[in-house]
Design an enzyme around this catalytic site. Structure first.
Site, PDB file in Angstrom:
ATOM      1  N   ASP A 274     -11.533  19.803  -3.876  1.00  0.00           N
ATOM      2  CA  ASP A 274     -10.982  18.625  -3.569  1.00  0.00           C
ATOM      3  C   ASP A 274      -9.860  18.555  -4.584  1.00  0.00           C
ATOM      4  OD1 ASP A 274     -11.810  15.429  -2.458  1.00  0.00           O
ATOM      5  OD2 ASP A 274     -10.156  15.664  -4.051  1.00  0.00           O
ATOM      6  N   SER A 277     -10.101  14.939  -7.090  1.00  0.00           N
ATOM      7  CA  SER A 277     -11.398  14.923  -7.676  1.00  0.00           C
ATOM      8  C   SER A 277     -12.350  15.841  -7.882  1.00  0.00           C
ATOM      9  CB  SER A 277     -12.187  13.594  -6.707  1.00  0.00           C
ATOM     10  OG  SER A 277     -12.556  14.209  -5.616  1.00  0.00           O
ATOM     11  N   ASP A 280     -17.344  18.637  -4.619  1.00  0.00           N
ATOM     12  CA  ASP A 280     -18.475  18.224  -4.275  1.00  0.00           C
ATOM     13  C   ASP A 280     -19.636  19.346  -4.065  1.00  0.00           C
ATOM     14  OD1 ASP A 280     -16.547  15.731  -2.580  1.00  0.00           O
ATOM     15  OD2 ASP A 280     -17.760  15.267  -4.531  1.00  0.00           O
ATOM     16  N   ASP A 631     -42.338  25.174 -23.587  1.00  0.00           N
ATOM     17  CA  ASP A 631     -41.049  25.062 -22.594  1.00  0.00           C
ATOM     18  C   ASP A 631     -39.987  25.100 -23.711  1.00  0.00           C
ATOM     19  OD1 ASP A 631     -41.866  23.429 -19.621  1.00  0.00           O
ATOM     20  OD2 ASP A 631     -42.827  25.099 -20.593  1.00  0.00           O
ATOM     21  N   HIS A 687     -48.240  24.623 -27.878  1.00  0.00           N
ATOM     22  CA  HIS A 687     -49.391  25.142 -27.744  1.00  0.00           C
ATOM     23  C   HIS A 687     -49.296  26.395 -28.577  1.00  0.00           C
ATOM     24  CE1 HIS A 687     -50.357  22.726 -23.982  1.00  0.00           C
ATOM     25  NE2 HIS A 687     -48.888  22.506 -24.122  1.00  0.00           N
ATOM     26  N   SER A 774     -36.209  19.906 -31.153  1.00  0.00           N
ATOM     27  CA  SER A 774     -37.142  20.415 -32.179  1.00  0.00           C
ATOM     28  C   SER A 774     -37.357  22.004 -31.858  1.00  0.00           C
ATOM     29  CB  SER A 774     -38.525  19.476 -32.235  1.00  0.00           C
ATOM     30  OG  SER A 774     -38.906  19.372 -30.801  1.00  0.00           O
TER      31      SER A 774
END
Length: 815
Positions: A274, A277, A280, A631, A687, A774
């Protein structure tokens, strides 16, 4: 080299056709020059759009860190400031690779015109600047062109020597490591050729039945589609097809596949261009390459027809996932053609094509003269006895008989792979090595890549073969490359990789607020999403440097912000922030153990639990495997020294300061270190990576600095300053393992759910962080373990790897 006194001379001569910024129709132009951390500036020429400066600047060259780029910016001087007129990036490597005239005093080193460009929106930029650049030695004015080429090659070959030595040496000096990082991007494809298993050839054919999206005016429907193809660290983009719901591109590309990338996916994304803009995102498709690789290997194992290896691209029709309200009304598909070719077959094809070229009589045979001529074209120094052996191996007389093409290929491949030979290319000075060598090329004759003579012969042939395989027709049919991530490739203002790095610039491992990581599962480069106020806050806080951030007022400010934010997210009204957070980070709610309605505040959602099967443990029966504790975005270093040379730049950082114990710190001298950084969007429970007896937990009070890579790579000792907790796991497989949980900006608390003095297993929960980023740091004693190769490779280039809790990241080192 140590006796040289080299300077880089830049002559800003003149400009023409500059943009007019003043009301009188003129500008008052001047030029600023940036080389690394050094800056220079010309004088101002008043009221002139075609100024002449003739300004010469001498930049002292550090021979261990030679400059690779000059950044010029043209400005219009105003009474109270300056207006932007455009900028130029001059790559010294590309400049001197193309013309070879490095010396400033070389008569053939002529000034060149460079067009002014801009990456800024709504800027009127025009014109060009005449510039001359070259090297000089203040103490030796008699150096000729050949000597200057040798000097430049030696300065830039430091990285190749150091990359090769890393496999045989466990440690290296700080200066050599820095040089390796600085030039890594320039030589990655060369130094890592031995890790490559083959090449994927891909053609983007067409798309079918794309949705008719409403255009920017809202008055009609239109589609101007283009495709972005992403694989590992490679991102490509096709041309734009205007006004078409069934576009045809017919564009081709190819890229190498490394050993650790064989389970990656190719991502195809279709965007609607576009003009006014944001482009998309229309549709996408993830494509597993493992079946493609298996199919390619199977085909090659069944066929030795090297002449037709370029044929056989298989057409596939891929159903697209449409990201549009019209998804139910269309059946969108992407048509591609592809094949995988293992590198040894690619190399064999190269030999075949080369042999065919030197087959002067076209009988598909090479006699002694033809074979010797072919080898000499490669710079070969094989002896007559060695060439004779190629004939006698098949019971033929060298001077009377000829070899079939497949016999030639077999001999050359066997020579490369025969362990009884000590194969070397020429030495770094361009002289022949003592041993025979099959090939000597300083530069690739196809892509002009320099420094091939620093590689093994197998890697030289592999590189040249890969370049030769890319000649599929006209060059303009190749797909545009050199983007960093898909999100950048679809933006309008990106036309190539951005080489100028500042705060917020895009560069892998760069000190910037924008963070790019590689997803280990898919191989995609991902730009880490963060809220705008977080990005802005990081820039404002750290642009001031160490003195500003280390002040008591700054620490107090961050502490109060973190406590205040913690209280806010503990309040029942904060549940309203959950859904926007999920949408912003595109979180997968199918993994979450509880429904969104069950959380009483945002913090409860932030340290949410996942379903039991959401994060399985790799090698569940093998306690010698180390798994990721969270993670996270991971960095792995074989020694703590490597970590401080490449990543951790805090001036006061030390293991003793990190764990707050001088005596215990001695136990980790020469040990390994893993850094597991959790971003706000990550699952925030941590963990155990190994099993063993868990000791007591020691809390260490501290500040609340961000753990953003920009902070870690600043002079501030973030890890040694921040609030943290330390414990030790006495593991039967790994000895005494130190586990440090570190809070960060917006982290109000570190909560432990494990029981000290108990035996813990891998992936069992240890605790969780409240809101914010963290980090977990794991320390291993010397000689106890080894990290996975792909993690070490990324960390060596300061690129974080996105991993999941329970994923295999290392193993015990057994003697």
């Amino acid at each position: 080299m140590s006796d040289l006194n080299v300077i880089l001379r830049i002559d800003i001569i003149e400009a023409k056709n500059l943009a007019a910024k003043d009301r009188n129709g003129f500008s008052d132009p001047f030029v600023t020059i940036n080389i690394g951390d050094s800056n220079y500036q010309t004088h101002v020429v008043n009221k002139n759009l075609n100024p002449k400066w003739d300004a010469i600047f001498d930049h002292k060259v550090d021979l261990t860190k030679p400059p690779d780029e000059i950044h010029l910016t043209c400005w219009d001087k105003d009474m109270f400031g300056k207006d932007y007129l455009g900028e130029i990036f001059i790559s010294l490597n590309k400049l001197w690779e193309s013309n070879g005239h490095i010396s400033y005093d070389d008569e053939l080193n002529l000034p060149q015109w460079y067009l002014l460009n801009t990456f800024r929106k709504n800027e009127d930029v025009s014109g060009q600047i005449l510039v001359k650049v070259g090297l000089k030695d203040k103490d030796n004015k008699s150096l000729d062109a050949r000597e200057w080429n040798s000097i430049w090659r030696k300065m830039n070959n430091l990285s190749i020597n150091e990359v090769q030595s890393e496999s045989t040496q466990s440690t290296s000096s700080a200066s050599s490591t820095t040089s390796t990082v600085r030039h890594h991007a320039r030589h990655t494809s060369l130094s890592n050729l031995s890790e490559i298993v083959g090449v994927i050839f891909l053609e983007i054919v067409c798309a079918v039945d794309l949705p008719a999206e409403r255009n920017v005016t809202g008055l009609g429907f239109d589609m101007d589609p283009f495709v972005i193809v992403s694989f590992a660290k490679n991102t490509f983009r096709t041309k734009i097809i205007n006004h078409n719901l069934n576009p045809e591109w017919n564009e081709k590309l190819h890229f190498p596949v490394k050993k650790q990338e064989t389970n990656f996916q190719i991502k195809f994304s279709i965007y609607d261009w576009d003009k006014f803009s944001q482009n998309d995102h229309i549709a996408s498709k993830l494509y597993d390459i493992k079946p493609l690789i298996d199919r390619g290997i199977d085909v090659m194992n069944k066929s030795q027809d090297y002449e037709n290896m370029n044929e056989g691209l298989l057409e596939e029709v891929l159903p697209l996932e449409v990201h549009s309200k019209l998804a139910n009304k269309v059946n969108s598909k992407l048509v591609i053609r592809n094949k995988f070719m293992p590198f040894d077959y690619l190399r064999r094809q190269f030999w075949y094509v080369l042999a065919k070229f030197y087959d002067s009589d076209g009988n598909h045979l090479l006699n002694y003269v033809e074979l010797e001529t072919m080898l000499q074209s490669l710079g070969s120094t094989l002896s007559q006895e060695t060439i004779d052996s190629f004939f006698t191996r098949f019971g033929k007389e060298p001077k009377r008989h000829a070899l079939k093409f497949d016999e030639v290929v077999s001999c050359l491949e066997q020579y490369l792979g025969d362990a009884s030979f000590s194969h070397h290319s020429a030495n770094p000075d361009g002289e022949e090595a003592d041993n025979e060598h099959l090939i000597y090329l300083q530069n690739c004759p196809i892509c002009n890549r320099p420094n091939l003579d620093q590689l093994s012969e197998t890697n030289i042939i592999t590189h040249v073969a890969m370049c030769a395989s890319s000649d599929w027709g006209n060059i303009d049919k190749f797909v545009t490359g050199d983007f960093v991530t898909e999100s950048q490739a679809q933006r309008k203002w990106v036309s190539k990789i951005i080489t100028k790095v500042g705060f917020g610039g895009y560069k892998i491992g760069g000190n910037n607020a924008n963070i790019i990581v590689q997803d280990r599962k898919s191989g995609q480069l991902v730009e880490e999403k963060m809220a705008a106020y977080v990005r802005l806050g990081i820039r404002l806080l750290y642009r001031g440097g160490l003195s500003k951030m280390d002040s008591a007022s700054a620490k107090k400010l961050l502490e109060s912000m973190s406590i205040k934010q913690g209280k806010k997210f503990n309040h029942p009204s904060s549940v309203a922030d959950i859904k926007p957070f999920v949408k912003f980070h595109n979180l997968n709610l199918d993994e979450v153990a509880d429904s969104l309605e069950s959380f009483k505040n945002f913090n409860e959602f932030f340290y949410r639990k996942l379903k039991p099967d959401a994060r399985p443990c790799d090698s569940p029966q093998d306690p010698n495997v180390i798994v990721s504790p969270a993670d996270c975005r991971m960095m792995a270093f074989p020694t703590i020294t490597n970590a401080t040379e490449l990543w951790i730049k805090g001036q006061n950082f030390s293991i003793a300061r990190l764990i707050d114990d001088d005596l215990v710190a001695k136990e980790y001298e020469g040990g390994s270190l893993g850094i597991f950084r959790l971003a706000p969007q990550d699952y925030h429970r941590f963990h155990f990576p190994v099993e063993g007896e868990l000791g007591p937990i020691k809390d260490i009070s501290g500040a609340y600095f961000t753990v953003n890579p920009m902070a870690i790579r600043s002079p501030l000792d973030v890890y040694g300053e921040n609030k943290r907790a330390v414990c030790y796991i006495n593991s039967p497989q790994f000895g005494k393992v130190a586990y440090i949980a570190i809070g960060a900006m917006m982290v109000g608390s570190i909560v432990f759910t494990s029981k000290p003095n108990s035996y813990v297993r891998r992936t069992e929960e240890h605790g969780y962080f409240a809101f914010g980023g963290s980090t977990v740091i794991i320390l291993f004693q010397k000689g106890k373990m080894i990290w996975d190769e792909d993690l070490l490779a990324n960390s060596g280039t300061c690129l974080e790897t996105l991993v999941r809790m329970g994923m295999h990241v290392g193993k015990a080192l057994r003697y």
